[in-house]
Design an enzyme around this catalytic site. Structure first.
Site, short mmCIF file in Angstrom:
data_model
loop_
_atom_site.label_atom_id
_atom_site.label_comp_id
_atom_site.label_asym_id
_atom_site.label_seq_id
_atom_site.Cartn_x
_atom_site.Cartn_y
_atom_site.Cartn_z
N ASP A 1 -13.24 3.24 -1.49
CA ASP A 1 -12.15 3.20 0.16
C ASP A 1 -12.93 4.25 1.23
O ASP A 1 -14.18 4.23 0.70
CB ASP A 1 -11.24 3.53 -0.13
N HIS A 2 -12.52 5.27 1.60
CA HIS A 2 -13.04 6.20 3.13
C HIS A 2 -13.97 6.31 2.74
O HIS A 2 -14.43 7.25 1.48
CB HIS A 2 -12.22 7.58 3.39
N CYS B 1 -4.09 2.79 -4.47
CA CYS B 1 -4.98 3.60 -4.29
C CYS B 1 -5.14 4.71 -4.14
O CYS B 1 -3.71 5.47 -4.23
CB CYS B 1 -4.16 3.63 -1.90
N HIS C 1 1.26 -0.93 -0.15
CA HIS C 1 -0.13 0.00 0.11
C HIS C 1 1.39 1.37 0.17
O HIS C 1 2.18 1.06 1.13
CB HIS C 1 -0.67 0.20 1.14
N HIS D 1 -7.74 0.23 -4.22
CA HIS D 1 -8.11 0.96 -3.42
C HIS D 1 -8.84 1.84 -4.30
O HIS D 1 -8.36 3.22 -4.55
CB HIS D 1 -7.50 1.44 -2.50
N TYR E 1 -14.74 4.57 7.52
CA TYR E 1 -15.25 3.37 8.01
C TYR E 1 -16.91 3.02 8.07
O TYR E 1 -17.56 1.78 8.85
CB TYR E 1 -14.22 2.40 8.38
C1 DNO Z 1 -6.50 3.09 5.96
C2 DNO Z 1 -5.72 1.93 4.82
C3 DNO Z 1 -4.77 1.52 5.37
C4 DNO Z 1 -4.03 0.31 4.74
C5 DNO Z 1 -2.67 0.41 5.36
C6 DNO Z 1 -2.33 -1.33 5.10
O1 DNO Z 1 -7.97 3.17 5.12
O2 DNO Z 1 -5.70 2.33 3.90
O3 DNO Z 1 -5.39 1.84 6.88
O4 DNO Z 1 -5.01 -0.43 5.25
O5 DNO Z 1 -1.57 0.97 4.80
O6 DNO Z 1 -1.09 -2.24 5.02
#
Ligand code: DNO
Length: 345
Positions: free
Chosen positions: A308-309, A236, A198, A263, A322
């Protein structure tokens, strides 16, 4: 593309039953959170997680994350033992049918924000990053904690760790990453687990700590450290996309065989090193989500993807970034784009 959703386990207020009701949702992204960083995940514990997910009619698709112990990142202490443990965990995960593992190599702090519930114009709450506020934050005062951080450090432990990093340069971190990859990717190849690093979030140094998975040039360097399809990426969009120099669409076209996990989220750059997390739809942020999805489609992406978020909307409370509703809207939006691309090709 396989659509997935992150689930934080039994304590997550967003239950598997709710996730299953999101149209087009197939898989779960999760982890075993109660095992201390660096210890082995036994086959039995992994199977428990898998059984729970499957009982809800979903598939356990990706592990996010198997965290990397700080000794591995600093290259001292017990790193060989922790790497050995990491490899054992990978073997156990493979035996349980897992084929994709996400991790990161950010020193001490995972993702960082200055405000977890900033009120946007429409009354929803979002995570934001304001450079000045972060420069004023002191991780040593102990009154600071973010959801992405490991809360198990004591104040002294944190102080000692930050001191250790004083002498670690970016080049040291690269070397320590290579040391890790040389041992771990060999096992990943053997057991056929696609490792997906990531990127650093945000993609620049914070609190004086080195960060290296930050831009295209560095990602190219990372991929060459161990040239194997099993040494891959979690791309991401929101982490890399807060830097206007990072062109996410170009990255997708550039690394098609090495992106195993996507992501997808939007961010709005509000000036300098400041940004707000926004709704997924392109018009709300600085990223064009349709172009991003088209790049995945054009390159024949068959990996895992998750929204994602999300913002907190409709009065929802819970784990910042989340909640259920906005992430579910994100998933449906992304699925809509994908269906359109499929049917009009
Ligand atoms: C945040 C996530 C990160 C991710 C880590 C992967 O929302 O995208 O915490 O899980 O960095 O190791």
């Amino acid at each position: 593309m396989k659509m997935t959703f992150r689930w934080y386990g039994k304590d997550d207020p967003v239950t598997l039953e709710k996730i299953r009701q999101i149209p087009g949702m197939k898989g779960i992204v999760s982890a075993i959170y109660y095992i201390p960083v660096g210890e082995v995940w036994s086959y039995e514990r992994i199977m428990e997680l898998k059984a729970e997910v499957e009982a809800a009619g979903l598939e356990l698709s990706v592990i996010e994350s198997v965290p990397v112990h700080e000794d591995i990142k600093t290259g001292d202490g017990d790193r060989d033992r922790y790497i050995e443990n990491y490899c054992t965990t990978l073997r156990n995960l493979a035996k349980a049918g897992i084929d994709c593992v996400c991790y990161n190599f950010m020193p001490v702090f995972d993702w960082t924000r200055s405000d977890l519930a900033y009120e946007l114009k429409d009354g929803s709450n979002a995570l934001i990053y304001n450079e000045e506020t972060v420069l004023d934050m002191n991780p040593l005062t102990g009154d600071l904690s973010l959801p992405g951080w490991d809360a198990s450090y004591t104040k002294d432990g944190m102080k000692a760790l930050l001191e250790k990093y004083q002498s670690i340069t970016e080049e040291d971190l690269w070397n320590n990453l290579k040391y890790f990859l040389d041992r771990v990717i060999k096992v990943a190849e053997e057991v056929k687990i696609k490792m997906a690093i990531h990127p650093d979030d945000p993609p620049w140094s914070i609190f004086g700590l080195p960060r290296i998975i930050t831009n295209k040039k560095n990602i190219e360097r990372f991929l060459k450290l161990y040239d194997s399809k099993y040494n891959g990426l979690t791309l991401c969009s929101g982490s890399l996309g807060v830097s206007p120099d990072n062109d996410i669409v170009d990255m997708i076209y550039s690394f098609p065989d090495r992106i195993h996990f996507a992501h997808v989220r939007n961010v709005k750059i509000t000036g300098g090193k400041c940004f707000e997390e926004s709704a997924h739809k392109s018009e709300y942020g600085s990223l064009d989500i349709v172009k991003i999805m088209k790049a995945y489609h054009d390159t024949g992406f068959t990996g895992y993807l998750r929204p994602d978020h999300g913002r907190m909307i409709w009065g929802e409370t819970g784990r910042p970034g989340y909640g259920l509703y906005d992430r579910a809207l994100g998933a449906v939006y992304i699925n809509g784009i994908w269906e359109t691309l499929e049917k009009t090709k």
